[in-house]
Scaffold this motif. Sequence first.
Motif, mmCIF file in Angstrom:
data_model
loop_
_atom_site.group_PDB
_atom_site.id
_atom_site.type_symbol
_atom_site.label_atom_id
_atom_site.label_comp_id
_atom_site.label_asym_id
_atom_site.label_seq_id
_atom_site.Cartn_x
_atom_site.Cartn_y
_atom_site.Cartn_z
ATOM 1 N N GLY A 205 55.608 13.997 36.335
ATOM 2 C CA GLY A 205 56.683 13.151 36.787
ATOM 3 C C GLY A 205 55.828 11.629 36.047
ATOM 4 N N LEU A 206 55.380 11.570 35.085
ATOM 5 C CA LEU A 206 54.432 10.038 34.453
ATOM 6 C C LEU A 206 55.698 9.674 33.661
ATOM 7 N N CYS A 207 55.899 8.601 34.090
ATOM 8 C CA CYS A 207 56.961 8.211 32.557
ATOM 9 C C CYS A 207 55.821 7.675 31.482
ATOM 10 N N ILE A 208 55.769 8.402 30.234
ATOM 11 C CA ILE A 208 55.217 7.678 28.884
ATOM 12 C C ILE A 208 55.377 6.356 28.246
ATOM 13 N N VAL A 209 54.510 5.893 28.422
ATOM 14 C CA VAL A 209 55.204 4.704 27.755
ATOM 15 C C VAL A 209 54.707 4.337 26.379
ATOM 16 N N SER A 210 55.175 3.844 25.309
ATOM 17 C CA SER A 210 54.254 3.920 23.847
ATOM 18 C C SER A 210 54.860 2.580 23.216
ATOM 19 N N GLY A 211 54.908 2.323 21.339
ATOM 20 C CA GLY A 211 55.629 0.967 21.214
ATOM 21 C C GLY A 211 56.410 2.098 19.560
ATOM 22 N N LEU A 212 56.421 3.561 19.732
ATOM 23 C CA LEU A 212 58.036 3.269 19.024
ATOM 24 C C LEU A 212 57.191 3.134 17.257
ATOM 25 N N ALA A 213 55.817 3.385 17.174
ATOM 26 C CA ALA A 213 55.620 2.988 15.887
ATOM 27 C C ALA A 213 54.715 4.663 15.793
ATOM 28 N N LEU A 214 54.921 4.850 14.332
ATOM 29 C CA LEU A 214 54.799 6.154 12.958
ATOM 30 C C LEU A 214 53.158 6.885 13.952
ATOM 31 N N GLY A 215 52.846 7.576 13.936
ATOM 32 C CA GLY A 215 52.059 8.096 13.964
ATOM 33 C C GLY A 215 52.030 9.114 15.889
ATOM 34 N N ILE A 216 50.805 8.529 15.904
ATOM 35 C CA ILE A 216 50.841 8.498 17.259
ATOM 36 C C ILE A 216 51.998 8.009 19.035
ATOM 37 N N ASP A 217 52.481 6.992 18.839
ATOM 38 C CA ASP A 217 53.096 6.282 18.774
ATOM 39 C C ASP A 217 54.707 7.114 19.127
ATOM 40 N N GLY A 218 55.244 7.718 18.351
ATOM 41 C CA GLY A 218 56.000 8.268 18.120
ATOM 42 C C GLY A 218 55.856 10.002 18.440
ATOM 43 N N ALA A 219 54.886 10.596 18.311
ATOM 44 C CA ALA A 219 53.962 11.800 18.558
ATOM 45 C C ALA A 219 54.329 12.317 20.274
ATOM 46 N N ALA A 220 53.730 10.417 20.562
ATOM 47 C CA ALA A 220 54.295 11.130 22.354
ATOM 48 C C ALA A 220 55.759 10.550 22.843
ATOM 49 N N HIS A 221 56.336 9.859 21.822
ATOM 50 C CA HIS A 221 57.392 9.563 22.824
ATOM 51 C C HIS A 221 58.148 11.228 22.736
ATOM 52 N N ARG A 222 58.040 11.640 21.629
ATOM 53 C CA ARG A 222 58.823 13.345 21.484
ATOM 54 C C ARG A 222 58.166 13.882 22.584
ATOM 55 N N GLY A 223 56.949 14.229 23.463
ATOM 56 C CA GLY A 223 56.435 15.129 23.269
ATOM 57 C C GLY A 223 56.763 14.530 24.838
ATOM 58 N N ALA A 224 56.751 13.913 25.792
ATOM 59 C CA ALA A 224 57.430 12.980 26.900
ATOM 60 C C ALA A 224 58.813 13.460 27.089
ATOM 61 N N MET A 225 60.039 13.645 26.307
ATOM 62 C CA MET A 225 60.894 13.923 26.149
ATOM 63 C C MET A 225 61.436 15.647 26.483
ATOM 64 N N ALA A 226 59.270 16.344 25.182
ATOM 65 C CA ALA A 226 59.831 17.731 25.293
ATOM 66 C C ALA A 226 59.629 18.672 26.517
ATOM 67 N N GLY A 227 59.026 17.250 27.064
ATOM 68 C CA GLY A 227 58.309 17.861 28.853
ATOM 69 C C GLY A 227 59.602 17.639 29.803
ATOM 70 N N GLY A 228 60.419 17.069 29.256
ATOM 71 C CA GLY A 228 61.475 16.607 30.602
ATOM 72 C C GLY A 228 61.463 15.588 31.404
ATOM 73 N N GLY A 229 60.818 14.599 30.838
ATOM 74 C CA GLY A 229 60.236 13.243 31.191
ATOM 75 C C GLY A 229 61.123 12.453 30.884
ATOM 76 N N ARG A 230 60.812 11.064 31.185
ATOM 77 C CA ARG A 230 60.851 9.579 30.720
ATOM 78 C C ARG A 230 60.087 9.139 30.069
ATOM 79 N N THR A 231 60.837 7.820 29.301
ATOM 80 C CA THR A 231 59.177 6.876 28.114
ATOM 81 C C THR A 231 59.510 5.805 27.885
#
Length: 363
Positions: free
Chosen positions: A142-168
């Motif tokens: 149920g958490l929205c994942i916030v990040s900065g769209l940068a290469l590396g960790i940011d991109g992985a975090a955004h993708r993970g949130a969407m893969a988990g069926g959540g919001r980012t």
Amino acid sequence: MTADALQHWLRLTLIPGIGGERQRRLLATFGLPGQVFDAGHGALARVVGDKLAHALRDHDAGAAIDAALAWAAEDDNHILTLADGTYPRALLDTADPPTLLYVKGDPAALNLPALAVVGSRNATPQGLDNAEAFARALAADGLCIVSGLALGIDGAAHRGAMAGGGRTVAVIGTGVDRVYPARHRDLARQIVAHGAIVSEFPLGTPAAAHNFPRRNRIIAGLARGVLVVEAAPGSGSLITARLAVEQGREVFAIPGSIHSPLSKGCHQLIREGAKLVETAQDILEEQAFASIKPGAGPAEAADSAPSAADGPLLDALGFDPVTLDTLAERTGLTADTLYAMLLDMELEGRVSRLPGGRFQRQA
């Protein structure tokens, strides 16, 4: 908000030299932006000085205002001001809330319970896996994942949130009509469909180094806490973490090898008081996240129960330490498939990773 009122808000933010602090001072003194521009030169000069008072009355931002209004008229595009009821409530609690936000996607995503996930642009494969797995597990809770769209960790975090069926939500350091880095263009489109991209910078603003620390305060401000996955000393991720502390947010860090330069920033944060986390559950147990799902505790019982897909793998694990190669022989699964499954189970606290590349069942 009427187009005329929005024009005044845009005009106020487009005058060179009138930053957020001065904008808020003017609003506190005169009221809404229209009243600021109706004020006399002398009254304005008493608040911002003579030079900026002239700029307030004389600067022509007409072309930029017209472009912004045309952009806002398109589907999925929004401009939020401090006076809007949909403005992110979390940012109102910070010392430097942006006067205006350009949002592409769903503005409601900015008011969801959120965790920021940040880290190195030059992340290790393990760091990318950790960022994606943590984001996926937390988004599913149920958490929205916030990040900065940068290469590396940011991109992985955004993708993970969407893969988990959540919001980012991606907070960027350019105009929201630009995608930086360009290779994240497809990812940006996906984020718009599963949340929002947001920026305080006017349309057309290019990438510039001094914009990203300002972007980082919004990342920290939108979230209840910040998870740092990998970070070198002195990195922007540590800036985000310190901004989070200043704003009263929680800070979490994933430990790593003492030999890895990208672990040193996380270890520094842990020494300074950040919570060391090994599983998503460690974050969900914190008070700021303890009641994300209505009627649920820090994590629902179902989250820790083995899924049907995990059952054979748990059986293959047994209760003694076992290597990945041995598991591959027992299950017939590939190493990549096993690694992904084990990482999820490790984040849920059901498997622990031991020295020598071995795994052991915990429940």
